[in-house]
Design an enzyme around this catalytic site. Sequence first.
Site, PDB file in Angstrom:
ATOM      1  N   SER A 138       0.825  -1.215   0.000  1.00  0.00           N
ATOM      2  CA  SER A 138       0.000   0.000   0.000  1.00  0.00           C
ATOM      3  C   SER A 138       0.857   1.261   0.000  1.00  0.00           C
ATOM      4  CB  SER A 138      -0.866  -0.018   1.268  1.00  0.00           C
ATOM      5  OG  SER A 138      -1.482   1.221   1.438  1.00  0.00           O
ATOM      6  N   TYR A 162      -1.729  -0.529  10.562  1.00  0.00           N
ATOM      7  CA  TYR A 162      -2.026  -1.190   9.279  1.00  0.00           C
ATOM      8  C   TYR A 162      -0.834  -1.043   8.328  1.00  0.00           C
ATOM      9  CZ  TYR A 162      -3.714  -1.458   4.485  1.00  0.00           C
ATOM     10  OH  TYR A 162      -3.827  -1.736   3.142  1.00  0.00           O
ATOM     11  N   LYS A 166       2.045  -3.785   6.561  1.00  0.00           N
ATOM     12  CA  LYS A 166       2.398  -3.894   5.133  1.00  0.00           C
ATOM     13  C   LYS A 166       3.916  -3.811   4.964  1.00  0.00           C
ATOM     14  CE  LYS A 166      -1.578  -4.475   3.417  1.00  0.00           C
ATOM     15  NZ  LYS A 166      -1.918  -5.724   2.779  1.00  0.00           N
TER      16      LYS A 166
HETATM   17  P1  NAD Z   1     -11.045  -6.575   1.322  1.00  0.00           P
HETATM   18  O1  NAD Z   1     -11.232  -6.513   2.781  1.00  0.00           O
HETATM   19  O2  NAD Z   1     -12.224  -6.334   0.442  1.00  0.00           O
HETATM   20  O3  NAD Z   1     -10.380  -7.966   0.899  1.00  0.00           O
HETATM   21  C1  NAD Z   1      -9.469  -8.656   1.731  1.00  0.00           C
HETATM   22  C2  NAD Z   1      -9.943 -10.093   1.807  1.00  0.00           C
HETATM   23  O4  NAD Z   1      -9.061 -10.840   2.642  1.00  0.00           O
HETATM   24  C3  NAD Z   1     -11.347 -10.223   2.409  1.00  0.00           C
HETATM   25  O5  NAD Z   1     -12.147 -10.992   1.526  1.00  0.00           O
HETATM   26  C4  NAD Z   1     -11.119 -10.944   3.738  1.00  0.00           C
HETATM   27  O6  NAD Z   1     -12.214 -11.781   4.057  1.00  0.00           O
HETATM   28  C5  NAD Z   1      -9.830 -11.710   3.461  1.00  0.00           C
HETATM   29  N1  NAD Z   1      -9.017 -12.011   4.642  1.00  0.00           N
HETATM   30  C6  NAD Z   1      -8.585 -11.141   5.598  1.00  0.00           C
HETATM   31  N2  NAD Z   1      -7.834 -11.779   6.488  1.00  0.00           N
HETATM   32  C7  NAD Z   1      -7.773 -13.084   6.098  1.00  0.00           C
HETATM   33  C8  NAD Z   1      -7.122 -14.237   6.602  1.00  0.00           C
HETATM   34  N3  NAD Z   1      -6.391 -14.194   7.726  1.00  0.00           N
HETATM   35  N4  NAD Z   1      -7.258 -15.416   5.952  1.00  0.00           N
HETATM   36  C9  NAD Z   1      -7.993 -15.474   4.814  1.00  0.00           C
HETATM   37  N5  NAD Z   1      -8.639 -14.417   4.282  1.00  0.00           N
HETATM   38  C10 NAD Z   1      -8.517 -13.235   4.922  1.00  0.00           C
HETATM   39  O7  NAD Z   1      -9.892  -5.539   0.959  1.00  0.00           O
HETATM   40  P2  NAD Z   1      -9.395  -5.053  -0.472  1.00  0.00           P
HETATM   41  O8  NAD Z   1      -9.728  -3.630  -0.608  1.00  0.00           O
HETATM   42  O9  NAD Z   1      -9.817  -6.024  -1.501  1.00  0.00           O
HETATM   43  O10 NAD Z   1      -7.828  -5.136  -0.248  1.00  0.00           O
HETATM   44  C11 NAD Z   1      -7.066  -6.268  -0.632  1.00  0.00           C
HETATM   45  C12 NAD Z   1      -5.640  -6.077  -0.173  1.00  0.00           C
HETATM   46  O11 NAD Z   1      -5.120  -4.872  -0.743  1.00  0.00           O
HETATM   47  C13 NAD Z   1      -5.510  -5.918   1.351  1.00  0.00           C
HETATM   48  O12 NAD Z   1      -4.364  -6.610   1.766  1.00  0.00           O
HETATM   49  C14 NAD Z   1      -5.353  -4.428   1.538  1.00  0.00           C
HETATM   50  O13 NAD Z   1      -4.597  -4.149   2.673  1.00  0.00           O
HETATM   51  C15 NAD Z   1      -4.602  -4.031   0.273  1.00  0.00           C
HETATM   52  N6  NAD Z   1      -4.837  -2.625  -0.109  1.00  0.00           N
HETATM   53  C16 NAD Z   1      -6.103  -2.169  -0.324  1.00  0.00           C
HETATM   54  C17 NAD Z   1      -6.292  -0.828  -0.669  1.00  0.00           C
HETATM   55  C18 NAD Z   1      -7.685  -0.268  -0.903  1.00  0.00           C
HETATM   56  O14 NAD Z   1      -7.840   0.963  -0.987  1.00  0.00           O
HETATM   57  N7  NAD Z   1      -8.721  -1.083  -1.030  1.00  0.00           N
HETATM   58  C19 NAD Z   1      -5.205   0.039  -0.793  1.00  0.00           C
HETATM   59  C20 NAD Z   1      -3.928  -0.469  -0.584  1.00  0.00           C
HETATM   60  C21 NAD Z   1      -3.760  -1.813  -0.245  1.00  0.00           C
END
Ligand code: NAD
Length: 352
Positions: A138, A162, A166
């Site tokens: 991120s 958070y 990362k």
């Molecule tokens: P999201 O919460 O929609 O998806 C994350 C998924 O991981 C969820 O379906 C959740 O159920 C699953 N999960 C969490 N912990 C788990 C575990 N221990 N075992 C199995 N499954 C697990 O989030 P997103 O927006 O799709 O983000 C995906 C990734 O990208 C994340 O790691 C997030 O930190 C990173 N990210 C997201 C953004 C954003 O703006 N959405 C920005 C930068 C980074």
Amino acid sequence: MGRILITGGAGFIGSHISLALLKKGYKIIILDSLVNSSFESIKRIKSENEGIFSNYSNNFEFIRGDLRNATLVNELFKDSSLTKSKQITSVIHCAGLKSIPESIKNPIQYWENNVIGSINLFNAMKVFECRTIVFSSSATIYGINEGSLLNEESFINPCNPYGTTKLVIEKLLHDIYINNNDDWRIANLRYFNPIGAHESGIIGEDPIGNANNIFPILTKVAIGKIPKLMIFGDDWPTKDGTGVRDYIHIMDLADGHVNVLEYLQKNFPQQINLNLGTGKGTSVLELIKKFQNINKVDIPYEFTGRRKGDYGFVVADNSLARNLLNWTPKRNIGDMCKDGWEWQRRNPNGYK
Ligand code: NAD
Ligand code: UDP
């Protein structure tokens, strides 16, 4: 050709990546605990997949499970290794908890889920000789850089738990790579602000609990579930005083994953850090205006004070990803607003 494991594949970003990979003919397996997502997204990916590839129902599998369960993760790799076509040859690691305010309230939960889950995953990859990984990192890991574009060498200084999780996962991957640098292919993708939805409107963003990010709040205001959008600050040193971000269409982000995977597979073992953004900044007021004009809906808003720990300007220098991956974000802010609204309009209650 084997299969690609997508951890967190039921979530917002993982579900769009899954669809992009299936459309390109890849076989995938999703592992997700559904802690922040719904089985309905899996059903929709599956039915879309069957629509495109009626002869290829074997190219999609879903396992409900938690990465913190080391036994389950090892079994998953072990079972897959028994049949050549089912072998896991690469991983896209999206699973993780992602709310900044929650991580401040409960840092141990964030370290436990994100870091221990990742350790279990990397360990199973090591044991079962899967050495290609794309990690969802991120832009949150960067420190303050008001007014300038962030490149991969910019100052790193996450200011919440958070972001720290990362960064430590990136560091762990670095240590793994250094230990065996003729073997591992690793990409840390530093996402900026992915928004919007798949053009079809069948999948989109539906966080469980209260949304914290601006776009799901905006679409909920548009559909009438939230009365107004509170704008955090009108005194930032930006063009109109509101916060500027680098919003990227979720399908451009998903396509970036396909390109990086193909890049890693074709090239020598390496570890790379890449910004995935558009390089263009949009203020909160510009985003609201664009959403209203494109979709012909009203967005009531009100100004309030700055949010704790917020930044004024977070925009990517994306030249490394563009040059290395032969990837260019194709959709503009209007497309993001149109597709995001189409998802919300068709699914007023999200996946429920
Ligand atoms: P999201 O919460 O929609 O998806 C994350 C998924 O991981 C969820 O379906 C959740 O159920 C699953 N999960 C969490 N912990 C788990 C575990 N221990 N075992 C199995 N499954 C697990 O989030 P997103 O927006 O799709 O983000 C995906 C990734 O990208 C994340 O790691 C997030 O930190 C990173 N990210 C997201 C953004 C954003 O703006 N959405 C920005 C930068 C980074
Ligand atoms: N923002 C806002 N109201 C909200 C949520 C966010 O004004 O209810 C602003 C926030 O201050 C920032 C931008 O919208 O300038 C993007 O915030 P978001 O939380 O979506 O992303 P992040 O800050 O993590 O990049």
